[in-house]
Design an enzyme around this catalytic site. Structure first.
Site, mmCIF file in Angstrom:
data_model
loop_
_atom_site.group_PDB
_atom_site.id
_atom_site.type_symbol
_atom_site.label_atom_id
_atom_site.label_comp_id
_atom_site.label_asym_id
_atom_site.label_seq_id
_atom_site.Cartn_x
_atom_site.Cartn_y
_atom_site.Cartn_z
ATOM 1 N N HIS A 53 0.856 -1.182 0.000
ATOM 2 C CA HIS A 53 0.000 0.000 0.000
ATOM 3 C C HIS A 53 0.897 1.238 0.000
ATOM 4 O O HIS A 53 1.861 1.309 0.774
ATOM 5 C CB HIS A 53 -0.854 0.052 1.267
ATOM 6 C CG HIS A 53 -1.987 -0.924 1.297
ATOM 7 N ND1 HIS A 53 -1.835 -2.262 1.024
ATOM 8 C CD2 HIS A 53 -3.300 -0.750 1.603
ATOM 9 C CE1 HIS A 53 -3.008 -2.866 1.144
ATOM 10 N NE2 HIS A 53 -3.914 -1.980 1.497
ATOM 11 N N GLU A 85 -1.782 6.708 -0.703
ATOM 12 C CA GLU A 85 -3.190 6.892 -0.376
ATOM 13 C C GLU A 85 -3.311 8.097 0.558
ATOM 14 O O GLU A 85 -3.740 9.168 0.148
ATOM 15 C CB GLU A 85 -3.740 5.630 0.294
ATOM 16 C CG GLU A 85 -5.187 5.734 0.741
ATOM 17 C CD GLU A 85 -5.605 4.585 1.635
ATOM 18 O OE1 GLU A 85 -6.819 4.431 1.854
ATOM 19 O OE2 GLU A 85 -4.734 3.842 2.148
#
Length: 352
Positions: A202, A205
């Protein structure tokens, strides 16, 4: 009746690449398991399970996520949520999904017996294919900056390696802590790759391009979970496009967590038009109240894509999957055939 473009997108065959098992639990199942396992849910979490969650910030989301995860105790619990997930995916015409799950959270942090955890996943995955014709693969991830990084990193990596014959395809890294100091994770990425696994962290974001660059340059990410804030750095966008690094984009998740104020403001279109391979995903449908079918429909409505662009983005879910080449080719051809059939039911553009 002819299909509208949004109906076409919902009915289209799909593959999902960014989906958290814990965040995909049905709210009713969370409540049932909490009662069954005598797991106390915070009052705000229990009341919010009856409607789509609203989060004050990312920390509020994480607290909720952990509270929901605590209801899982037994192998039967894991088996149940995997089978229910497959049933939900089948309704959305999803034939393949790479599902992220955090073994270190369950076993090391929450104390679930490891055998219960792995047996539940394995039984659920087998039933998913037999009962719902949905193939599930696992991405085992670890939280960046864990309380005991070497232990958590080693456990997760070995768990993924040990389960390659039961659907494990990759390791991941979640959390807000990916930066130059994440170099400590590099040996575990190398170990996973040596065993034939992939790596997708990830990044980009809640933080911007400064988090994506080390994910690429330092850790050699093959895909990026989220990655939408790459749009803030034209050079990074060019790099992603040139090297064909896919982004696992989750529009509703980004809006619900305040990354963007609305779907209309989301940069998915800009990234796609810049040549970045984008996929669309639901992230945590049980918490955000939006399925992959809903996200696909957004491509036709709030995001304003044409049918050809919708096809391209949905097919990217297969193209960018961590599947063997022959399996990927077969699934891609199958999805293309189903799209061609659906197009015969599509209303003319003037009516859609």
């Amino acid at each position: 009746m002819p299909l509208t473009l949004a109906e076409y997108a919902r009915a289209a065959p799909k593959a999902e690449l960014h989906l958290h098992l814990e965040g995909a639990m049905r709210p009713a199942t969370v409540l049932a398991l909490a009662r069954q396992n005598k797991a106390t849910l915070p009052p705000d979490v229990e009341s919010a399970l009856h409607t789509a969650f609203r989060f004050d910030d990312f920390e509020h989301f994480i607290r909720t996520y952990v509270a929901v995860t605590r209801v899982l105790r037994r192998a039967e619990d894991y088996e149940r949520i995997v089978v229910e997930l497959a049933e939900d995916l089948a309704r959305q015409h999803v034939s393949y999904a790479e599902v992220t799950v955090s073994p270190s959270t369950h076993v090391l942090f929450l104390g679930t017996p490891q055998q219960d955890f792995v047996d539940g996943l394995a039984r659920g995955r087998q039933r998913a294919l037999v009962e719902h014709n949905v193939e599930l693969a696992w991405i085992f991830d670890v939280v960046a900056r864990s309380v005991d990084p070497p232990r958590y990193y080693d456990f997760t990596t070995q768990c993924a390696i040990d389960h390659r014959d039961r659907g494990s395809v990759a390791i991941g890294l979640v959390g807000m802590g990916i930066d130059r100091e994440t170099e400590a994770f590099l040996p575990y990425v190398a170990r996973a790759r040596a065993s034939g696994l992939h790596f997708t962290p990830h990044a980009g974001e809640l933080r911007g391009p400064e988090q994506i660059w080390p994910a690429l340059e330092l850790l050699g990410a093959e895909r990026i979970g989220h990655g939408v804030r790459a749009v803030e750095d034209p050079g990074l966008v060019e790099t992603l496009a040139a090297h064909r690094i896919p982004l696992e984009v989750c529009p509703t998740s980004n809006v619900r967590l305040g990354v963007y104020p609305s779907h209309a403001a989301h940069p998915l279109r800009r990234l796609h038009e810049a040549g970045v391979p984008v996929t669309v995903n639901s992230d945590d449908p049980g918490l955000f109240g939006a399925t992959l079918g809903d996200e696909a429909a957004l491509l036709a409505t709030a995001l304003g894509f044409t049918v050809e662009q919708i096809d391209e983005i949905l097919l990217n879910g297969v193209r960018c999957a961590f599947l063997p080449p022959e399996r990927k080719t077969a699934l891609l051809e199958r999805h293309k055939g189903e799209l061609a059939r659906l197009k015969r039911e599509l209303a003319p553009a003037s009516e859609a």
